[in-house]
Every structure is written in structure tokens, then in C-alpha cells.
Design a protein around this motif. Structure first.
Motif, short mmCIF file in Angstrom:
data_model
loop_
_atom_site.label_atom_id
_atom_site.label_comp_id
_atom_site.label_asym_id
_atom_site.label_seq_id
_atom_site.Cartn_x
_atom_site.Cartn_y
_atom_site.Cartn_z
N THR A 93 0.95 -1.25 0.05
CA THR A 93 0.15 0.05 -0.18
C THR A 93 1.10 1.29 0.12
O THR A 93 1.92 1.20 0.53
CB THR A 93 -1.10 -0.02 1.14
OG1 THR A 93 -1.58 1.22 1.24
CG2 THR A 93 -0.15 -0.11 2.56
N MET A 94 0.56 2.30 -0.44
CA MET A 94 1.00 3.52 -0.71
C MET A 94 0.38 4.68 0.53
O MET A 94 0.60 5.75 0.41
CB MET A 94 1.34 4.22 -1.83
CG MET A 94 2.13 3.49 -2.86
SD MET A 94 3.70 3.12 -2.55
CE MET A 94 4.41 4.39 -3.66
N ASN A 95 -0.15 4.08 1.55
CA ASN A 95 -0.80 4.90 2.79
C ASN A 95 -0.16 4.69 3.76
O ASN A 95 -0.05 3.35 4.31
CB ASN A 95 -2.45 4.58 2.80
CG ASN A 95 -3.45 4.75 1.60
OD1 ASN A 95 -3.53 5.81 1.28
ND2 ASN A 95 -3.55 3.89 0.81
N ASP A 123 -2.64 5.48 -8.03
CA ASP A 123 -2.02 6.78 -8.56
C ASP A 123 -0.50 6.72 -8.30
O ASP A 123 0.31 7.16 -9.25
CB ASP A 123 -2.63 7.96 -8.08
CG ASP A 123 -3.94 8.04 -8.85
OD1 ASP A 123 -4.33 7.22 -9.62
OD2 ASP A 123 -4.86 8.87 -7.95
N GLU A 124 -0.19 6.49 -7.04
CA GLU A 124 1.20 6.52 -6.64
C GLU A 124 2.32 5.29 -7.41
O GLU A 124 3.21 5.83 -7.82
CB GLU A 124 1.66 6.40 -5.34
CG GLU A 124 1.02 7.54 -4.26
CD GLU A 124 1.84 8.76 -4.48
OE1 GLU A 124 2.90 8.63 -3.67
OE2 GLU A 124 1.47 9.82 -4.72
N VAL A 125 1.64 4.32 -7.73
CA VAL A 125 2.26 3.10 -8.36
C VAL A 125 2.58 3.53 -9.71
O VAL A 125 3.66 3.25 -10.46
CB VAL A 125 1.69 1.97 -8.16
CG1 VAL A 125 2.05 0.69 -8.84
CG2 VAL A 125 1.98 1.19 -6.71
N LYS A 126 1.41 4.09 -10.43
CA LYS A 126 1.34 4.55 -11.87
C LYS A 126 2.48 5.46 -12.10
O LYS A 126 3.15 5.41 -12.89
CB LYS A 126 0.07 5.11 -12.20
CG LYS A 126 -0.37 5.40 -13.60
CD LYS A 126 -1.63 5.72 -13.78
CE LYS A 126 -1.76 6.17 -15.39
NZ LYS A 126 -3.03 6.85 -15.60
N ALA A 127 2.77 6.39 -11.15
CA ALA A 127 3.59 7.29 -11.26
C ALA A 127 5.20 6.75 -11.31
O ALA A 127 5.95 7.22 -11.86
CB ALA A 127 3.45 8.33 -10.28
N LEU A 128 5.36 5.67 -10.59
CA LEU A 128 6.62 5.08 -10.47
C LEU A 128 6.88 4.05 -11.93
O LEU A 128 8.02 4.07 -12.17
CB LEU A 128 6.75 4.08 -9.40
CG LEU A 128 6.86 4.76 -7.96
CD1 LEU A 128 6.42 3.77 -6.86
CD2 LEU A 128 8.03 5.55 -7.74
N ALA A 129 5.89 3.68 -12.50
CA ALA A 129 5.93 2.82 -13.78
C ALA A 129 6.68 1.76 -13.70
O ALA A 129 7.78 1.57 -14.35
CB ALA A 129 6.50 4.04 -14.88
N PRO A 130 6.24 0.76 -12.73
CA PRO A 130 6.94 -0.42 -12.58
C PRO A 130 6.51 -1.17 -14.00
O PRO A 130 5.78 -0.96 -14.84
CB PRO A 130 6.18 -1.27 -11.46
CG PRO A 130 4.94 -0.48 -11.40
CD PRO A 130 5.04 0.69 -11.85
N ASP A 131 7.34 -2.58 -14.22
CA ASP A 131 7.12 -3.24 -15.30
C ASP A 131 5.77 -4.43 -15.15
O ASP A 131 5.25 -4.86 -16.14
CB ASP A 131 8.38 -3.99 -15.65
CG ASP A 131 9.51 -3.03 -15.90
OD1 ASP A 131 9.60 -2.36 -16.81
OD2 ASP A 131 10.13 -2.90 -15.04
N SER A 132 5.67 -4.65 -14.04
CA SER A 132 4.41 -5.53 -13.58
C SER A 132 3.91 -5.04 -12.32
O SER A 132 4.79 -4.77 -11.37
CB SER A 132 4.65 -6.99 -13.53
OG SER A 132 5.93 -7.38 -12.83
N VAL A 133 2.51 -5.51 -12.08
CA VAL A 133 2.24 -5.34 -10.60
C VAL A 133 1.08 -6.51 -10.29
O VAL A 133 0.45 -7.11 -11.25
CB VAL A 133 0.88 -3.87 -10.93
CG1 VAL A 133 0.11 -3.98 -9.40
CG2 VAL A 133 1.96 -2.74 -11.01
N THR A 134 1.30 -7.07 -9.19
CA THR A 134 0.42 -8.17 -8.59
C THR A 134 -0.43 -7.50 -7.80
O THR A 134 0.00 -7.05 -6.47
CB THR A 134 1.30 -9.29 -8.23
OG1 THR A 134 2.27 -9.70 -9.29
CG2 THR A 134 0.63 -10.50 -7.98
#
Length: 345
Positions: free
Chosen positions: A147-149, A201-212
Motif C-alpha cells: 500500500t502507499m498509505n 496513482d502513486e504506483v502508476k507514477a513510478l511505472a513498474p514493469d508488472s503489478v500483482t
């Protein structure tokens, strides 16, 4: 969900085409240590602080099991390697280096389709460790925020900050890693739709190559279940709207779904779904769920899946979870593998 399942099945089939199910195998190397134990965690994990200065005892036993496995599986193609836990990067850099060096000496790591190191906890990641990992044929790592909270991180016992997650991710990019996964958990205590949206939103800004995207599953061994009276006032929210939002965000990041599975006790009875950009899917993740080939698991808590009879049968060979027991009974763990591999493979 039917459409999602069909799409994933088609993608899985393409990804697994190069594998030899009957002769090939995958390797899981487990490190049962973490900086702290998360509230929801049911994996084999012990605070690394309690093993400070004694991790060499674990490595000694692990190397013995690695040596046996390498000899026993000689001649079979090694398709994927997953270095997980726990949190491998909770170990000192010299321990990680020793394990990766041992793997390279014993196994054909360079020709594996995938070699993942689960960095996992941002508070275990340093430049020294990342640069050292880059010396080996690692193709994929995970930096897992969940989480980013910040308030949720504090509740679940992660003991790191949102900023540390961002810094760890940026450091991994700076060190040259071009296939980074991030794990998220939906349904964490106290989190509503707006908080999940903030994480996305925070993860999208980091732009990883995959998300689980994991739906919270509270298992028997988790502190959240063992001490449930203490946490009974917490709220757990997950619904189709939230899961749809995670899918939309993944699509906006140019990711498609590539694997899916369901566990018991999931909040809202939803699934775990992996999303990845083109050529960035985690092949090991598919193999562990679809059970198409043997996965030999080493270390405390390792659970080997021996798939045989052209995928029609599966038998498990378990290692004990307690670290001290694993160290003291390593010869017994090896004997279990010998019997299992001789009988079924």
C-alpha cells in the motif's frame, strides 16, 4: 471473470510454450527472515534481528540442500529460479552474494528463462545489495509496497515509509533493473476505495514493469487471525468496483493480465491477478499456480511440488518451517527429497 480467465489462459499458454514439462524444473530458494513480521503474513518469516551474526548457520544448511539438489537434478533443464522468502534482501549483502554465487556454481543459471530476486521490503534494500545482485544473471526483482498509505503501513507492521518505497524503486532503476514488479494488497485494514485509488496513482507514477494485485486473505498463521480479538474493530473493504479500478490502472500502464488464482478466506471472495507489460510477465508465478512442472523448494518452510505422469499427478515434499529445526534436521530434509524425487520423478 470468464473473459478475464480466457484471456489469461491464452497468454499463459504462449508464455509456457518453450518449457519442457516432463524434463524441466524450477527452483525456489527460501529465506525465512524479514525486518519485521507483517500483520497479515502467514509465510515462514522470522525477524532478522534475532538472527544477527548467526545467519551463517542457515546458509550452511541451505548450501548442503542446494548441493544435493544440483546433483540430483543434473541433466534436467532449469527453467526458472525464484529467490524468495521472507525477504532475501533482509540478509547482509555478503550472505546474499554467497547464496547467488553458490547458485551460479551449482546450477545453469545463465540459461534459465527467468531468475527472480524478491527484494520485497523497501526497508531491506540498499545500493550495495542492488549493485551486488546486478553481478549475477538476475532478470527480475520485486519491490513490494502493498500500500502507499502511511497509516496502513503503520497498522500492518511494515515499519517503512511510503517515501522509502519510492526511494528503493528509484534506486533499483538507477542500478539498471529493467523488470521490476510491485505487489499490492486490496482489502487491508481500514482501507477504502479512495485509499486504494491513491496507492494506484502513486504506483502508476513510478511505472513498474508488472503489478500483482492481491486480495487480502487472512490465513490461520497470520497474526491478524491469531490475535483477532485485538483487531475485531478493523474494517476490511474489497468489492468489484475496487478490483475493476485496479484492472483499469494496469491497462493505463500498458499492462495485460497474465495469471490469476484464488485462495481461501479472501476478502470479498475475489482473486489475485498479475498484470505485466509485454515480455515482463513472471513465468515462475504461472508455474507455481498451474502446476505444469516440478518446483524444487529449498530452505526452511520450502514446499516442493513434484509434478509427474505428464502433469496428471502432484506430490508435495515439505521442509520444516522452524529455522533451528531446519538447520538441525537438514539431513532429514535432504532424505525427504531423495525419497520423493526417486519415487515420483
Amino acid at each position: 471473470k470468464i473473459n478475464l480467465s480466457i484471456e489469461i489462459a491464452a497468454r499463459e499458454k504462449r508464455l509456457l510454450e518453450p518449457l519442457d514439462y516432463d524434463r524441466g524444473y524450477s527452483l525456489y530458494v527460501g529465506i525465512p527472515f524479514c525486518p519485521t513480521t507483517c500483520l497479515y503474513c502467514s509465510f515462514t518469516s522470522y525477524p532478522i534481528s534475532k538472527w544477527k551474526g548467526r545467519t551463517g548457520l542457515y546458509l550452511e544448511a541451505l548450501f548442503k540442500e542446494l548441493e544435493y539438489t544440483a546433483e540430483k537434478m543434473k541433466g534436467r533443464p532449469l527453467d526458472t529460479i525464484y529467490f524468495g522468502g521472507g525477504t532475501p534482501t533482509s540478509l547482509p549483502a555478503e550472505d546474499i552474494d554467497a547464496i547467488l554465487c553458490k547458485l551460479e556454481q551449482l546450477f545453469d543459471t545463465k540459461n534459465a528463462l527467468e531468475f527472480t530476486v524478491e527484494a520485497g521490503r523497501p526497508d531491506s534494500i540498499t545500493r550495495e545489495k542492488l549493485q551486488m545482485i546486478r553481478n549475477y544473471p538476475i532478470t527480475r526483482i520485486s519491490v513490494n509496497p502493498q500500500t502507499m498509505n502511511q497509516e496502513t503501513l503503520d497498522i500492518i507492521g511494515r515499519r517503512h515509509t511510503v517515501d522509502e518505497t519510492k526511494q528503493a524503486f528509484a534506486l533499483a532503476r538507477e542500478c539498471g533493473f529493467d523488470n521490476i514488479n510491485m505487489d499490492l494488497i486490496v482489502g487491508l485494514p481500514g482501507e477504502d476505495r479512495k485509499m486504494v485509488e491513491h496507492t494506484l496513482d502513486e504506483v502508476k507514477a513510478l511505472a513498474p514493469d508488472s503489478v500483482t494485485v492481491h486480495s487480502l486473505a487472512v490465513k490461520r498463521a497470520a497474526r491478524l487471525n491469531i490475535f483477532k480479538d485485538r483487531y475485531q474493530e478493523m474494517t476490511f473493504e474489497n468489492n468489484q468496483e475496487i478490483m475493476d479500478m485496479t484492472m483499469r490502472t494496469a491497462c493505463e500502464m500498458d499492462m495485460g493480465p497474465y495469471y490469476l488464482y484464488r485462495q481461501k478466506n479472501m476478502k470479498g471472495n475475489f482473486e489475485n491477478v498479475g498484470y505485466a507489460k509485454v515480455d515482463k510477465a513472471g513465468i515462475y508465478n504461472i508455474l507455481i499456480m498451474e502446476e505444469k512442472q516440478p518446483i524444487i523448494a529449498l530452505g526452511a518452510g520450502g514446499s516442493s511440488k513434484l509434478v509427474f505422469d505428464h502433469g496428471k499427478r502432484i506430490e508435495r515434499v515439505e521442509n520444516v518451517k522452524d529455522v533451528t529445526n531446519y538447520i538441525e534436521r537438514i539431513d532429514e530434509m535432504i532424505e525427504r527429497k531423495r525419497k520423493g524425487i526417486n519415487t515420483w520423478l
